[in-house]
Design a protein around this motif. Structure first.
Motif, PDB file in Angstrom:
ATOM      1  N   ASP A  29       0.838  -1.209   0.000  1.00 59.05           N
ATOM      2  CA  ASP A  29       0.000   0.000   0.000  1.00 59.05           C
ATOM      3  C   ASP A  29       0.873   1.259   0.000  1.00 59.05           C
ATOM      4  OD1 ASP A  29      -2.363  -1.561   0.290  1.00 59.05           O
ATOM      5  OD2 ASP A  29      -2.182  -1.491   2.485  1.00 59.05           O
ATOM      6  N   VAL A  30       1.850   1.280   0.879  1.00 63.41           N
ATOM      7  CA  VAL A  30       2.719   2.448   1.028  1.00 63.41           C
ATOM      8  C   VAL A  30       3.607   2.612  -0.204  1.00 63.41           C
ATOM      9  CG1 VAL A  30       4.512   3.525   2.453  1.00 63.41           C
ATOM     10  CG2 VAL A  30       2.620   2.299   3.539  1.00 63.41           C
ATOM     11  N   LEU A  31       4.113   1.511  -0.726  1.00 65.96           N
ATOM     12  CA  LEU A  31       4.930   1.561  -1.938  1.00 65.96           C
ATOM     13  C   LEU A  31       4.145   2.173  -3.095  1.00 65.96           C
ATOM     14  CD1 LEU A  31       7.419   0.884  -3.651  1.00 65.96           C
ATOM     15  CD2 LEU A  31       6.509  -1.447  -3.883  1.00 65.96           C
ATOM     16  N   GLN A  32       2.902   1.764  -3.263  1.00 67.31           N
ATOM     17  CA  GLN A  32       2.078   2.293  -4.355  1.00 67.31           C
ATOM     18  C   GLN A  32       1.878   3.806  -4.204  1.00 67.31           C
ATOM     19  OE1 GLN A  32       1.081   0.660  -7.122  1.00 67.31           O
ATOM     20  NE2 GLN A  32       2.317  -1.006  -6.312  1.00 67.31           N
ATOM     21  N   TRP A  33       1.584   4.249  -2.981  1.00 66.91           N
ATOM     22  CA  TRP A  33       1.386   5.680  -2.772  1.00 66.91           C
ATOM     23  C   TRP A  33       2.692   6.447  -2.993  1.00 66.91           C
ATOM     24  CZ3 TRP A  33       3.455   9.498   0.230  1.00 66.91           C
ATOM     25  CH2 TRP A  33       2.859  10.757   0.047  1.00 66.91           C
ATOM     26  N   MET A  34       3.782   5.980  -2.398  1.00 65.45           N
ATOM     27  CA  MET A  34       5.054   6.708  -2.505  1.00 65.45           C
ATOM     28  C   MET A  34       5.558   6.736  -3.950  1.00 65.45           C
ATOM     29  SD  MET A  34       7.095   8.584  -0.678  1.00 65.45           S
ATOM     30  CE  MET A  34       7.797   8.299   0.928  1.00 65.45           C
ATOM     31  N   ALA A  35       5.403   5.649  -4.686  1.00 63.23           N
ATOM     32  CA  ALA A  35       5.831   5.619  -6.088  1.00 63.23           C
ATOM     33  C   ALA A  35       5.014   6.632  -6.911  1.00 63.23           C
ATOM     34  CB  ALA A  35       5.689   4.213  -6.659  1.00 63.23           C
ATOM     35  N   ALA A  36       3.718   6.702  -6.678  1.00 66.96           N
ATOM     36  CA  ALA A  36       2.872   7.663  -7.397  1.00 66.96           C
ATOM     37  C   ALA A  36       3.249   9.095  -7.020  1.00 66.96           C
ATOM     38  CB  ALA A  36       1.396   7.401  -7.101  1.00 66.96           C
ATOM     39  N   PHE A  37       3.503   9.339  -5.757  1.00 66.22           N
ATOM     40  CA  PHE A  37       3.912  10.659  -5.269  1.00 66.22           C
ATOM     41  C   PHE A  37       5.229  11.064  -5.936  1.00 66.22           C
ATOM     42  CE2 PHE A  37       5.923  12.980  -1.483  1.00 66.22           C
ATOM     43  CZ  PHE A  37       5.281  14.184  -1.725  1.00 66.22           C
ATOM     44  N   TYR A  38       6.161  10.155  -6.041  1.00 62.31           N
ATOM     45  CA  TYR A  38       7.456  10.433  -6.673  1.00 62.31           C
ATOM     46  C   TYR A  38       7.300  10.607  -8.194  1.00 62.31           C
ATOM     47  CZ  TYR A  38      12.379   9.922  -7.946  1.00 62.31           C
ATOM     48  OH  TYR A  38      13.639  10.116  -8.459  1.00 62.31           O
ATOM     49  N   ARG A  39       6.515   9.769  -8.814  1.00 67.14           N
ATOM     50  CA  ARG A  39       6.323   9.829 -10.268  1.00 67.14           C
ATOM     51  C   ARG A  39       5.581  11.093 -10.692  1.00 67.14           C
ATOM     52  NH1 ARG A  39       2.916   6.262 -10.540  1.00 67.14           N
ATOM     53  NH2 ARG A  39       4.217   4.419 -10.550  1.00 67.14           N
ATOM     54  N   ASN A  40       4.556  11.475  -9.948  1.00 73.71           N
ATOM     55  CA  ASN A  40       3.635  12.522 -10.392  1.00 73.71           C
ATOM     56  C   ASN A  40       3.900  13.920  -9.855  1.00 73.71           C
ATOM     57  OD1 ASN A  40       2.247  10.484 -11.756  1.00 73.71           O
ATOM     58  ND2 ASN A  40       0.927  10.094  -9.987  1.00 73.71           N
ATOM     59  N   GLU A  41       4.636  14.049  -8.788  1.00 72.88           N
ATOM     60  CA  GLU A  41       4.851  15.357  -8.164  1.00 72.88           C
ATOM     61  C   GLU A  41       6.317  15.761  -8.261  1.00 72.88           C
ATOM     62  OE1 GLU A  41       2.408  17.181  -7.146  1.00 72.88           O
ATOM     63  OE2 GLU A  41       0.824  15.684  -7.047  1.00 72.88           O
ATOM     64  N   ARG A  42       6.631  16.642  -9.179  1.00 72.28           N
ATOM     65  CA  ARG A  42       7.980  17.184  -9.278  1.00 72.28           C
ATOM     66  C   ARG A  42       8.084  18.357  -8.318  1.00 72.28           C
ATOM     67  NH1 ARG A  42       8.927  13.139 -10.243  1.00 72.28           N
ATOM     68  NH2 ARG A  42      10.695  13.712  -8.959  1.00 72.28           N
TER      69      ARG A  42
END
Length: 172
Positions: A29-42
């Motif tokens: 769950d946390v990996l999915q959120w953190m990966a999306a946060f890193y991918r989508n938010e510069r």
């Protein structure tokens, strides 16, 4: 999307609180959120090409902090953080950001870490500890696949964590 550092920190803290409220939270769950946060938010001023915005995946054993909610310890010297008296197994996801506000900005004075650490109970003492750095979003798929294949991580990835610790702190 590009956001400033303080907005990213506030977004991180809000989402960390929401994640902490989940009763069946897993590292996946946390990996999915953190990966999306890193991918989508510069982050404005954090140059990916100069290691200004990286994601660290780590695992092993540690004596973790004991905080009941997400905590920002960047600008305070009076926060007393208690730590467990024993080592626990953990998986951690840390976004490290160096958004230079000036040409002479020092890494230790400016860089921050946004960390989500899942705790899995007492360690036996023979667990491996290691990490994987992701230096740009284009590496996410490859490095996350490598992370998932680590036996220690693979064993815990879908296991419900005992708790989640969330911190914002300076690197230096």
């Amino acid at each position: 999307m590009s956001i400033d550092v303080e907005s990213a920190i506030q977004q991180f803290l809000r989402n960390a609180k929401a994640l902490q409220s989940k009763s069946q939270l897993t590292a996946e769950d946390v990996l999915q959120w953190m990966a999306a946060f890193y991918r989508n938010e510069r982050i404005e001023g954090a140059e990916v090409d100069a290691d200004g915005d990286m994601l660290l995946l780590q695992w092993g054993i540690q004596c973790p902090p004991m905080a009941t909610e997400p905590i920002d310890i960047r600008n305070t010297t009076e926060v007393e953080i208690r730590f467990e008296d024993f080592e626990t197994r953990y998986i951690d996801f840390t976004r490290q950001i160096f958004a230079a506000v000036s040409d002479d900005a020092e890494f230790d004075d400016s860089a921050i870490q946004l960390s989500l650490t899942l705790i899995y109970g007492p360690a036996s003492g023979d667990e491996p500890s290691s990490n994987i750095w992701i230096s740009e979003p284009d590496q996410l798929v490859e490095k996350i696949s490598e992370f998932r294949q680590e036996p220690f991580v693979e064993q815990l990835l879908g296991t419900v964590a005992t708790r989640l610790e969330a911190t914002v702190q300076r690197c230096g």
